[in-house]
Write an enzyme that holds these catalytic residues in place. Structure first.
Site, PDB file in Angstrom:
ATOM      1  N   HIS A 129       0.293  -1.434  -0.415  1.00  0.00           N
ATOM      2  CA  HIS A 129      -0.227  -0.189  -0.108  1.00  0.00           C
ATOM      3  C   HIS A 129       0.704   0.779  -0.090  1.00  0.00           C
ATOM      4  O   HIS A 129       1.512   1.647   0.937  1.00  0.00           O
ATOM      5  CB  HIS A 129      -0.270   0.387   1.519  1.00  0.00           C
ATOM      6  N   ASP A 131       1.195   5.077  -0.189  1.00  0.00           N
ATOM      7  CA  ASP A 131       0.412   6.907  -0.831  1.00  0.00           C
ATOM      8  C   ASP A 131       0.945   7.420  -1.048  1.00  0.00           C
ATOM      9  O   ASP A 131       2.221   8.068  -0.582  1.00  0.00           O
ATOM     10  CB  ASP A 131       0.542   7.205   1.311  1.00  0.00           C
ATOM     11  N   ASP A 243      -7.879   0.931   2.062  1.00  0.00           N
ATOM     12  CA  ASP A 243      -7.351   2.063   3.419  1.00  0.00           C
ATOM     13  C   ASP A 243      -8.576   3.469   3.578  1.00  0.00           C
ATOM     14  O   ASP A 243      -8.339   4.506   4.337  1.00  0.00           O
ATOM     15  CB  ASP A 243      -6.081   3.230   2.811  1.00  0.00           C
ATOM     16  N   HIS A 522      -6.556   9.708   0.130  1.00  0.00           N
ATOM     17  CA  HIS A 522      -7.633   9.304   1.237  1.00  0.00           C
ATOM     18  C   HIS A 522      -7.512  10.103   1.989  1.00  0.00           C
ATOM     19  O   HIS A 522      -7.233   9.727   3.142  1.00  0.00           O
ATOM     20  CB  HIS A 522      -7.594   8.247   0.886  1.00  0.00           C
TER      21      HIS A 522
END
Length: 1128
Positions: A129, A131, A243, A522
């Site tokens: 993941h 970001d 997420d 997000h």
């Protein structure tokens, strides 16, 4: 009462007593409505003629189904609204943080012994993941970790032929692709072709689902999907959204419309996790709130808390920790303490433990197919982690698969697509669900519920800036597509310079798309990154906003300036200057010397009437509409200027010239400014503290009449509205609709919750329940609690407004218009300028704006919120929970209502809203928390910036038509036959009024204003108007007209575009605006353009559905979004 007792003792007749009561009642009525002074005059020009009372309410019988079809509420197996209220939010397992109790264990034991149950099939999905900004900026993360991760994926998957991987964030993949050798690019494409590397979702980012607006959501999906198609030659088939902090129905709807088959979600309330696990529901069809065709997309919910290895291999984190084989020298964490390599001595026991955990996951489903993510944030940046995870897991996989007699299981690496294919082979009875999963709550830190409702509001300056940028990007897309293709089709030699200039802008347009897409991440639009990272996001938005405005100026110059030799010069200039990130834009001054022409661009495909504001240093001006060949109503108002943030003066050098502009759909119109003196258009100022003159102020009184306010409460009035204002606070108290003889109490209050230290932060909202609500205005209020000296009332022919100042913290303005336009005359415009000052001032403050009304929205309050500016959701207070759990996200509006009235607040950005008490509607404005909330960001929120908030407030009647709609109106869409009950009464899907929908659109997409600067060229010819579209149905919103990049030449525009259309739903049972058509006709066209081909495609354009012969064949159902590919 004593007088009444005297009357009762006398032998008067009944007729006399009745007459007496009527007289007394009339006297009270007259007194009540005349307690406010009449010193703030009604409009002198442009007043609206009142309609007959009989025509106030919309008559459904007179309108065809095309103009106002009923939209029915959908029926589903699971309705989150009603189910959520039944939950036990304090279950016995809360402290352990694991819902897996004895009942789950018993079911697991029972199922594993069932001979008829299908064999366990496990698909382990390695993932990382990434970001695109959080604790570091996008570029820092890429250089630090992400480029190594993607490189490792390519290298290690070729080394390990049984391993798979997924990738979601196309923004990072694009950055890697641009820097990679063609050999690596081909290797990555080979892995995708083999199905071992799957591109999931395919958006530019993994977007937030609470704060994002539909335009930006769709745009980042289009950007990502086109990149994937153009560079990798595929279309994404599954989604991966693990997420975002709570999930809503909009993203699944958009993914379904984009042609995806399934998607995976993760973060939902811990009580929902338990509920779905108890019922063996891990897959469902997420249907919209209105009745429409059931989607093809299947949604899979990950059953446990989070996507890390600790929480994905099964229900017991303590067990799963030992199956994370990452071991990096010098790195110590909770999983390294349990690290144990797989060898021949522990192979059987470890395999047995792992498969038992997998079986427990399988027991939560009827099909016994299990998806197990294997990864975490920024994992696999070291090749040794790839080696460790692959080697250890393959030892166990091979052992399990070769001992099916013992384990009765098949385990392998795979992708989400593998999972959905395997699941669908076994599972056909998938239930439907409607509603959403807000508010998200976890129990990570203390075994106590923590509600993630703070980020709905965190950092509002950036949330507003993003929406302003969205508007400028959309305007740029539309103008670029229309003007460039007009120039190309005209083949005029004198326009070649303009064509080349626009083509140069295309690279910046692509960058703008990607920067807006990046901000939908997000941890970006949510405001939940470190302050330095938020600053980086903001400067990216600011830079691209500047480029978009320059593009608009060039496009308008090409169509509005006749002399082609001037097209290379910046003659048309935006009247707003965006100087510095963190500050508000400044308006340029008009001038009779070189800035005496104004061009207005209406980016909507519907006619609109607006009040336009220009900045001037003279009051001697009037405005001429060159399109309609007439002078327009206007009003001149002095600016209120702040001195040292603590005092104000009425300016004698800067003025606002405000005039009425009626603009055709999708058009640019020129207005001339002429020097002219007529003091009847000057505002009258009512103020008790404005008569003191500055030393250089000798003739201010000649421009404006300044009067003292009269005693008593304040009343503002136009032909439709009468507002009662509290004299002590300067805030609204009551709204009266004179046209329909209705009134409501609407007391406006500004207050704040005191943050619970270390429990309220960027993500979480948690008030300190031991502290009362903060009277946040008290430090800025005079000692006698009177605001007389800080109230300024401005009245004139176009509007009347009251400004109340609690300096420097709050400047509150409330305005009503005297304009012959239904929307403007019915709406109450609100502006709040909020300045938290420098910390530690206003620390631990969660500022709200609240309306106390007498609307009966239930003893257990109900209210409605929009979802991503696209659909709408009813909210009911959960009485078991506090205010933090009863705050919900809004992006465009919220309303409360009863059987007779509705009060709607329209907003231009994402924020939190609640109705915690009957008759109350509140929105959060800004937040400052000095402490971290322990959700990873590691700091509080103290970088507040002075922020300007804009709202419309609407008080509207509800007619009796709501009860008759079942028989009078055409039904749009269909109800899924599987759930249809002929004896069940169909419920209408609650929608905003058409007026609220219209005001929301105009607030989010205002008129673009440009000055014609002739300082270097002298007098020039400017076209009076350019109308870019004809016959577009006003009931359809043009989301975008987006030019597609050329297939051969990167960064170069093609002659094709995506036309994305949305047909907003609205209620005809609320408000007074007439219904409008959504029907395309043979007269619908883009002026001066020949469309060679029209094709209906999937939402992001990757799938072709049907070719159309003309725009007249376009059809949309209410609420529907469709994309058409146009070739010019």
């Amino acid at each position: 009462m004593r007088l009444m007792r005297v009357f009762r003792c006398r032998p008067f007749s009944k007729r006399f007593l009745v007459l007496l009561v009527l007289v007394i009642g009339l006297g009270v009525y007259c007194y009540y409505y005349n307690i406010a002074p009449s010193a703030y005059p009604k409009p002198r020009t442009g007043a609206i003629v009142e309609n007959d009372l009989k025509s106030r309410f919309y008559d459904a019988k007179k309108v065809g189904s095309d103009q106002c079809p009923a939209v029915w509420e959908s029926a589903a197996d699971i309705d989150t609204l009603t189910t959520y209220h039944s939950f036990d939010f304090q279950p016995s397992w809360l402290r352990t943080k694991e819902f897996w109790d004895r009942s789950f264990e018993e079911r697991y034991e029972k199922l594993r012994n069932e001979s008829r149950r299908p064999m366990l099939k496990v698909i382990v999905v390695p993932h990382s993941h990434n970001d695109p900004g959080w604790l570091k900026t996008f570029e820092q993360y890429f250089d630090w970790k992400t480029k190594n991760i993607i490189t490792n994926i390519v290298q290690k998957l070729h080394q390990f032929p049984n391993m798979t991987f997924i990738w979601t964030e196309i923004s990072f993949l694009n950055a890697w692709w641009e820097r990679s050798h063609p050999v690596k690019q081909k290797s990555l494409k080979k892995l995708i072709k083999e199905g071992r590397l799957e591109i999931t979702t395919g958006g530019w980012v993994m977007p937030d689902e609470a704060c994002t607006h539909i335009y930006a959501l769709i745009d980042q999906f289009i950007e990502g999907h086109l990149w994937v198609k153009n560079n990798l030659g595929i279309a994404p088939k599954t989604g991966w959204s693990i997420d975002p902090f709570g999930h809503g129905p909009t993203v699944p709807y958009l993914l379904d419309k984009s042609g995806l088959d399934g998607t995976i979600i993760q973060r939902i309330h811990y009580a929902w996790k338990q509920y779905l696990a108890q019922r063996q529901i891990e897959e469902f069809y997420w249907i919209p709130g209105w009745a429409t065709k059931k989607p093809n997309l299947v949604v899979h919910n990950q059953p446990f808390d989070i996507y890390s290895i600790k929480s994905t291999c099964g229900p017991h984190p303590s067990v799963c920790l030992s199956f994370d084989f990452r071991k990096i020298p010098g790195e110590y964490s909770e999983y390294t303490a349990k690290h144990e390599e797989i060898n021949e001595h522990n192979l059987h026991s470890k395999s047995k433990t792992l498969i038992e955990e997998y079986e427990r996951i399988g027991s939560l489903t009827p099909h016994n197919v299990v998806l197990v993510p294997l990864g975490d944030d920024f994992r696999y940046e070291y090749s040794m982690e790839f080696d460790a995870q692959y080697i250890n897991y393959m030892k166990m996989f091979n052992y399990i698969n070769s001992h099916k007699d013992q384990f009765n299981a098949e385990v392998s690496f795979g992708t989400p697509l593998d999972y959905f294919n395997a699941m669908k082979e076994r599972h056909t009875n998938i239930p439907t669900l409607k509603g959403d999963f807000f508010v998200y709550s976890d129990i990570f830190s203390e075994g106590k519920p923590a509600y993630w409702s703070g980020y709905y509001t965190t950092r509002p300056y950036l949330k507003i800036l993003a929406r302003q940028f969205e508007h400028q990007l959309r305007s740029s897309e539309i103008l670029f597509t229309l003007v460039l293709n007009y120039i190309k089709q005209s083949a005029a030699k004198n326009l070649e310079g303009a064509e080349r200039m626009l083509e140069k802008f295309y690279e910046q347009l692509i960058s703008a798309r990607r920067n807006l897409g990046l901000f939908q991440h997000h941890d970006a639009i949510t405001g939940t990154s470190k302050s330095s990272v938020m600053y980086d996001y903001g400067t990216k938005l600011f830079t691209s906003l500047y480029h978009c405005i320059r593009l608009q100026e060039a496009a308008l110059t090409a169509t509005m300036i006749a002399d082609h030799t001037l097209h290379s010069q910046r003659i048309i200039q935006s009247e707003v200057e965006w100087e510095t990130y963190g500050n508000q834009p400044k308006k340029l001054l008009i001038s009779f010397i070189d800035k005496k022409k104004v061009i207005l661009f209406n980016p909507l495909v519907e006619k609109r009437t607006e009040v336009i504001t220009l900045r001037s240093n003279t009051t001697s001006v009037r405005i001429f509409d060159t399109y309609r060949k007439k002078y327009v109503p206007y009003q001149i108002t002095p600016n209120i200027e702040m001195i040292d943030k603590k005092k104000y003066v009425i300016s004698d050098v800067n003025f606002d010239v405000m005039f009425v502009a009626t603009l055709p759909a999708l058009s640019a119109v020129t207005y001339n400014l002429e020097e002219y003196t007529n003091t009847s258009h000057n505002s009258v100022i009512f103020c008790n503290n404005c008569t003191e003159k500055r030393s250089n102020d000798n003739d201010r009184g000649e421009n404006f009449s300044i009067k003292k306010m009269m005693p008593g409460d304040i009343q503002l009035e136009n032909t439709v509205l009468k507002l009662l204002i509290d004299r002590n606070t300067g805030f609204l108290r009551q709204i009266q609709r004179k046209d329909i003889r209705k009134r409501i109490v609407a007391e406006l209050q500004f207050g704040a919750y005191q943050s619970a230290q270390r429990h309220s932060g960027a993500y979480l909202f948690m008030p300190d329940y031991d502290a009362p609500e903060k009277s946040v205005l008290n430090p800025y209020t005079k000692s006698d609690n009177q605001q007389d000296d800080n109230i300024v009332i401005v009245s004139g022919p176009l509007f009347t407004e009251i400004t109340t100042m609690y300096l420097p913290f709050l400047i509150h303005t409330l305005r009503i218009y005297h304009v012959d336009d239904p929307a403007l005359s019915h709406g109450i415009f609100i502006e709040n300028v909020v300045d938290f000052e420098s910390p530690p001032k206003n620390r631990e403050t969660e500022l709200f704006m609240r309306f106390h009304t007498n609307i009966q929205n239930g003893d257990v309050p109900e209210f409605y919120t929009d979802q991503n500016g696209f659909q709408y959701q009813k909210r009911i207070k959960v009485e078991k929970l506090g205010i933090e759990a009863n705050y919900y996200p809004i992006t465009t509006m919220a309303w409360i209502q009863d059987d007779e009235n509705r009060l709607t607040l329209v907003t231009n950005h994402a924020q939190g809203a609640s109705s915690y008490e009957p008759g109350r509607l509140e929105v959060m404005l800004d937040r400052r928390t000095l402490y971290d909330d322990f959700r990873g960001v590691g700091e509080g929120v103290v970088d507040n910036k002075p922020t300007v908030f804009h709202n419309w407030l609407l008080f509207e009647p509800s007619s009796n038509i709501r009860e008759k709609r079942d028989t009078q109106e055409h039904v749009s869409g269909r109800i899924d036959e599987r759930h249809f009950n002929p004896n069940q009464k169909t419920t209408v899907y609650e929608l905003p009024s058409r007026m609220a929908d219209y005001l929301s659109r105009t607030l989010n997409y205002p008129v673009n204003i440009y000055l014609v600067d002739t300082s270097e060229v002298g007098e020039i010819e400017v076209k009076s108007q350019e109308i870019y579209a004809q016959g577009f149905p006003p009931g359809v919103h043009l989301l975008t007209l987006r030019t597609i990049t050329d297939e051969e030449l990167d960064q170069f525009p093609s002659a094709t575009c995506f036309m994305v259309l949305h047909r907003p739903g609205y209620s005809c049972a609320v408000g007074e605006l007439e219904a409008i058509s959504a029907r395309f006709t043979p007269e619908t066209r883009l002026n001066n353009l020949t469309i060679k081909n029209i094709t209906h495609v999937s939402l992001t354009g990757l799938k072709k559905y049907k070719e159309l012969s003309s725009l007249a064949e376009i059809k949309l159902d209410p609420m529907e979004v469709k994309t058409y590919k146009l070739k010019f």
